[in-house]
Design an enzyme around this catalytic site. Structure first.
Site, PDB file in Angstrom:
ATOM      1  N   PRO A   1       0.804  -1.224   0.000  1.00 21.58           N
ATOM      2  CA  PRO A   1       0.000   0.000   0.000  1.00 21.58           C
ATOM      3  C   PRO A   1       0.840   1.280   0.000  1.00 21.58           C
ATOM      4  CG  PRO A   1      -0.966  -1.598   1.491  1.00 21.58           C
ATOM      5  CD  PRO A   1       0.315  -2.205   0.996  1.00 21.58           C
TER       6      PRO A   1
ATOM      7  N   ALA B   1       4.279   1.243  -0.727  1.00 24.15           N
ATOM      8  CA  ALA B   1       5.537   0.987  -1.439  1.00 24.15           C
ATOM      9  C   ALA B   1       5.218   0.531  -2.858  1.00 24.15           C
ATOM     10  CB  ALA B   1       6.365  -0.069  -0.708  1.00 24.15           C
TER      11      ALA B   1
ATOM     12  N   ARG C   1     -16.490  -1.128 -43.865  1.00 26.95           N
ATOM     13  CA  ARG C   1     -17.358   0.013 -43.560  1.00 26.95           C
ATOM     14  C   ARG C   1     -17.394   0.988 -44.739  1.00 26.95           C
ATOM     15  NH1 ARG C   1     -21.605   2.343 -40.887  1.00 26.95           N
ATOM     16  NH2 ARG C   1     -21.131   4.452 -40.179  1.00 26.95           N
TER      17      ARG C   1
ATOM     18  N   GLN D   1      -7.644   8.938 -47.573  1.00 22.01           N
ATOM     19  CA  GLN D   1      -6.253   9.112 -47.170  1.00 22.01           C
ATOM     20  C   GLN D   1      -6.100   9.356 -45.662  1.00 22.01           C
ATOM     21  OE1 GLN D   1      -3.808  12.601 -48.428  1.00 22.01           O
ATOM     22  NE2 GLN D   1      -2.682  11.081 -49.607  1.00 22.01           N
TER      23      GLN D   1
ATOM     24  N   GLY E   1     -15.262   4.426 -35.045  1.00 25.05           N
ATOM     25  CA  GLY E   1     -16.292   5.415 -34.766  1.00 25.05           C
ATOM     26  C   GLY E   1     -17.146   5.020 -33.569  1.00 25.05           C
TER      27      GLY E   1
ATOM     28  N   GLU F   1       4.732  -3.162 -13.394  1.00 26.54           N
ATOM     29  CA  GLU F   1       6.177  -3.470 -13.498  1.00 26.54           C
ATOM     30  C   GLU F   1       7.008  -2.192 -13.645  1.00 26.54           C
ATOM     31  OE1 GLU F   1       7.933  -6.856 -15.039  1.00 26.54           O
ATOM     32  OE2 GLU F   1       6.097  -8.038 -15.014  1.00 26.54           O
TER      33      GLU F   1
ATOM     34  N   THR G   1       6.049   2.165 -13.449  1.00 26.13           N
ATOM     35  CA  THR G   1       5.366   3.133 -14.312  1.00 26.13           C
ATOM     36  C   THR G   1       6.327   3.632 -15.393  1.00 26.13           C
ATOM     37  OG1 THR G   1       6.052   5.043 -13.018  1.00 26.13           O
ATOM     38  CG2 THR G   1       4.001   3.952 -12.330  1.00 26.13           C
TER      39      THR G   1
END
Length: 368
Positions: A117, A119, A257, A268, A329, A353, A355
């Site tokens: 908590p 550490a 789509r 593009q 979308g 592992e 930040t």
């Protein structure tokens, strides 16, 4: 061949359950069963203990391909390596035989208990204590954010044996789920990787034999850091797989789509997004595989390489999954499509592992 085999397995036996595992926040038992049946749950275990003896790159490919369809499931091979690597790196021969053999068989999973908590990034500030009592140590404390806690049989636990020495007063132990005094908190309610239980581990006067210490007293923190040099690469692999899965899905979607009378893949603006996504993934893959090779060789710049791969690949995973949602979308924002799950899953790779802010500190201190 390895990639093809794992991809086929992942698509047939893991992908069909990924949405339900996330929706129900349940452990992906189907994935564990499939991985164990194919000896892919802990490929890093050396052959002398009954494992397949896969090298670091092969391990990365396994994790990457599983994460491509289900990030939660990829934590089975990843955390089995994280939890057991301290024993492989620093444990006695007896300890290796005792714990690697059931891991290789698939009879047990292995978790890693470092964080507390108070550490997290400052892991050396841990408060869990291990006090020598004759031929035993007695452990007391709380470990937080423990991946696969409650499911794993074995835990590598870091605890303070000499409070005066800070990081040099920390030792590593193997604790078993069945040891008296071991219990678990409620599963955390998380944004992503919901199929992998994250819980606190409570150690209440847990008495274990002294021969369960990993390495010499006071070497636990050094072992923990050495372990992370190797296993950050597995998180890079997980991030890479999540990103690849999101790109693959988005690629298929934009060809189907239609808007303004043609597939949106013909525009593009869409093509440039896909090009950037693919370019970043390939850069992350090159960095990750290079780090895996460095891990296998034990290169002197492994600390930098591992941190760079984890940091870069996880940042890429976040960018790519956000773009994948955008490409779908409104559909991308719903649970009917997998990219929103991938976006939620990607976020943790920037956090656990170490930040990505800590990774940058690590890189700066270990510039090649």
């Amino acid at each position: 061949m390895l990639r093809d085999a794992i991809r086929s397995l992942a698509e047939a036996k893991i992908a069909p359950y990924a949405a339900a595992v996330d929706e129900e926040s349940r452990f992906p038992q189907e994935a564990l069963d499939a991985l164990v049946a194919n000896d892919l749950h802990a490929v890093h275990v050396p052959e002398e203990y009954g494992g397949t003896g896969a090298d670091a790159l092969a391990t990365v490919i396994v994790i990457e391909e599983v994460a491509r369809v289900c990030a939660s499931s990829s934590l089975i091979p990843a955390v089995n390596k994280l939890g057991s690597l301290p024993v492989i790196l620093s444990g006695s021969e007896d300890l290796k035989k005792r714990y690697m053999t059931p891991l290789a068989k698939g009879d047990a999973m292995f978790s890693y208990a470092l964080s507390e908590p108070d550490a997290g990034s400052d892991a050396a500030g841990m408060k869990t204590k291990a006090v020598r009592d004759g031929e035993h140590y007695v452990l007391n404390g709380v470990k937080r954010w423990i991946t696969n806690a409650g499911v794993s049989e074995y835990y590598t636990v870091m605890a303070v044996t000499d409070p005066e020495k800070r990081s040099k007063g920390i030792s590593a132990f193997v604790v078993e789920k069945s040891d008296e005094g071991v219990s678990f908190g409620a599963p955390e309610k998380k944004l992503g990787i919901k199929g992998s239980p994250t819980r606190e581990v409570y150690l209440d006067n847990v008495r274990i034999p002294a021969d369960r210490m990993i390495g010499a007293e006071g070497t636990g923190f050094a072992t923990a850091m050495k372990t992370l040099d190797h296993t950050r690469i597995t998180i890079a692999a997980q991030a890479l797989g999540i990103a690849q899965g999101a790109l693959d899905y988005a690629k298929g979607y934009v060809q189907e789509r239609k808007q303004f009378g043609k597939p949106i893949a013909d525009f593009q603006g869409i093509q440039f997004m896909l090009a950037d996504m693919a370019m970043k993934i390939e850069a992350a893959r090159a960095l990750t595989y290079q780090a895996a090779a460095a891990s296998e060789r034990g290169d002197k710049n492994l600390t930098f390489q591992g941190a760079a791969a984890k940091c870069f690949a996880s940042d890429v995973a976040m960018e790519v999954t956000v773009d994948a949602v955008q490409l779908l979308g409104g559909y991308g924002y719903t649970r009917d499509y997998p990219v929103e799950r991938m976006m939620r899953d990607a976020k943790i790779t920037q956090i656990y592992e170490g930040t990505n802010q800590v990774q940058r500190i690590v890189m700066a201190r270990n510039l090649p």
